[in-house]
Design an enzyme around this catalytic site. Structure first.
Site, PDB file in Angstrom:
ATOM      1  N   HIS A  24      13.236 -17.968   5.639  1.00  0.00           N
ATOM      2  CA  HIS A  24      12.694 -17.914   6.982  1.00  0.00           C
ATOM      3  C   HIS A  24      13.139 -19.120   7.911  1.00  0.00           C
ATOM      4  O   HIS A  24      13.224 -19.167   8.983  1.00  0.00           O
ATOM      5  CB  HIS A  24      11.092 -17.877   7.099  1.00  0.00           C
ATOM      6  CG  HIS A  24      10.725 -16.429   6.571  1.00  0.00           C
ATOM      7  ND1 HIS A  24      10.247 -16.427   5.093  1.00  0.00           N
ATOM      8  CD2 HIS A  24      10.412 -15.358   7.315  1.00  0.00           C
ATOM      9  CE1 HIS A  24       9.763 -14.959   5.136  1.00  0.00           C
ATOM     10  NE2 HIS A  24      10.101 -14.349   6.237  1.00  0.00           N
ATOM     11  N   ASP A  29      16.645  -7.456   4.447  1.00  0.00           N
ATOM     12  CA  ASP A  29      15.708  -8.247   4.833  1.00  0.00           C
ATOM     13  C   ASP A  29      15.769  -8.365   6.476  1.00  0.00           C
ATOM     14  O   ASP A  29      16.914  -7.997   7.035  1.00  0.00           O
ATOM     15  CB  ASP A  29      15.505  -9.494   4.196  1.00  0.00           C
ATOM     16  CG  ASP A  29      13.937  -9.859   4.306  1.00  0.00           C
ATOM     17  OD1 ASP A  29      13.161  -9.508   5.024  1.00  0.00           O
ATOM     18  OD2 ASP A  29      13.759 -10.959   3.308  1.00  0.00           O
TER      19      ASP A  29
END
Length: 391
Positions: free
Chosen positions: A242, A317
């Site tokens: 992230h 993802d």
């Protein structure tokens, strides 16, 4: 176009049901010579389709009734803020799926508005969520809390885990969900609050496999497609994708630990999500696994060490909110790179960029940079996962 596509889909579901019915309708009685010689028929008296012929034609029929833009749209799974947002993007662009996350207005699920959205789609709509339990839960207000993977493995039996997932899956199905981005099969001993942490069942690959299999079986038996993640294994990664690039140990080391649960589970009726991971000995420099042809080839080829080939859908993802990708790629380029690498479904979090992503993909197909055959293969893989074709 709606009537043509709807007829194709209706025909494939009908044919699938008839073929299954023929297989399950054996009473054990010996047929008379005349009955044995007569071809099987439908209730309307028409010949039942030969499953061998069906397997050759059903996908071609579907593809023939989709424009190139519609095919490309089937490969997108995009986060929505609520019912109006979802309706607009499904109606206007016919994307293949929507993603329900923490930013989605809960009323869309609570008020059972997903069928309204799905009805705007020409083909079955993939409605996805990342409902892992623990700190990654989107429906705890609606269905109550579930424990994290680590707590589950520490406090529950395998059978109890299956029953928990079955109940949760039935609850998700009642809300309109069709795909769950869970279970996590990363092998990790990280502290509970780290990026994987308690989302992992264990630091022991065998324990991860055992509990993830039970969880996935519960989801499948509830009618939900489970998607195991994050291939080829985030548990030993160097950081959080992230917030930046993540490097794993070398591929050879992953083979004996992180890849074991994937190797054991890829042929059990699951999807697989690729992480944004750089793997020495597998990926090219600065190329995350989510856009890596080498990572896709490893997965499709059996995850190494003689595992079974994977034929189900491969998901990325999130491509829009994780710096391991966004530091290097615009969303248009990230989606194109993922699909070109062999991924079937590109996932990201907002609908704003769908038109320009599709514009870009159409240009790449027209130029040959993104092969039309690759797109068709992905469309059929996604359609099979949705039940839109029976072969």
């Amino acid at each position: 176009m709606r009537s043509k596509i709807s007829l194709v889909v209706a025909a494939t579901f009908t044919c699938a049901g008839l073929v299954a019915g023929c297989a399950s309708g054996d009473t054990g009685a010996e047929p008379t010579p005349s009955a044995a010689a007569a071809p099987p028929t439908t209730p309307a008296g028409e010949p039942t389709p030969d499953p061998r012929t069906l397997a050759q034609t059903c996908g071609a029929d579907l593809l023939a009734n989709l424009s190139q833009r519609q095919k490309l749209a089937q490969l997108l799974n995009v986060g929505v803020t609520g019912t109006a947002d979802a309706l607009a993007v499904v109606r206007d662009e016919q994307i293949g799926g929507i993603f329900v996350g923490s930013w989605t207005d809960e009323s869309m699920l609570a008020n059972r508005e997903v069928p309204q959205v799905a009805s705007a789609s020409e083909l079955p709509l993939m409605v996805t969520i990342d409902e892992e339990g623990g700190r990654v839960s989107r429906v705890s207000n609606l269905l109550g809390p579930d424990p994290s993977a680590r707590v589950t493995a520490a406090t529950m039996t395998v059978e109890q885990t299956y029953q928990m997932a079955l109940e949760r899956g039935r609850g998700l199905a009642d809300l309109g969900i069709t795909v769950n981005y869970a279970p996590v099969v990363d092998v990790s001993s990280q502290p509970d609050n780290s990026v994987i942490g308690d989302r992992s069942f264990s630091d022991d690959p065998a324990t991860v496999t055992l509990y993830a299999d039970a969880y996935a079986r519960g989801m499948r038996d509830a009618g939900i497609l489970p998607v195991i993640k994050h291939f080829p294994g985030h548990g030993s990664g160097s950081g959080d994708s992230h917030t930046g690039a993540v490097t794993t140990p070398p591929l050879e080391q992953l083979q004996t630990s992180d890849l074991q649960p994937f190797r054991d589970l890829v042929d059990t009726g699951v999807g697989v999500m690729l992480g944004h991971l750089e793997v020495p000995g597998l990926t090219a420099p600065n190329v995350p696994t989510s856009v890596s042809p080498d990572a896709v080839a490893l997965l499709r080829g059996g995850v190494g060490y003689g595992g079974p080939p994977f034929t189900g859908p491969i998901f990325t993802d999130d491509l829009s909110g994780m710096q391991a990708i966004t530091d290097r790629y615009d969303i248009t380029d990230a989606v194109a790179a993922a699909l070109g690498a062999g991924v079937d479904v590109a996932l990201w979090l907002t609908t704003d960029d769908v038109p320009r992503v599709l514009d870009h993909l159409e240009t790449l197909v027209a130029s040959g940079e993104l092969p039309a055959q690759r797109v068709d293969e992905a469309v059929l893989t996604v359609a099979r996962a949705k039940g839109a074709v029976p072969c």
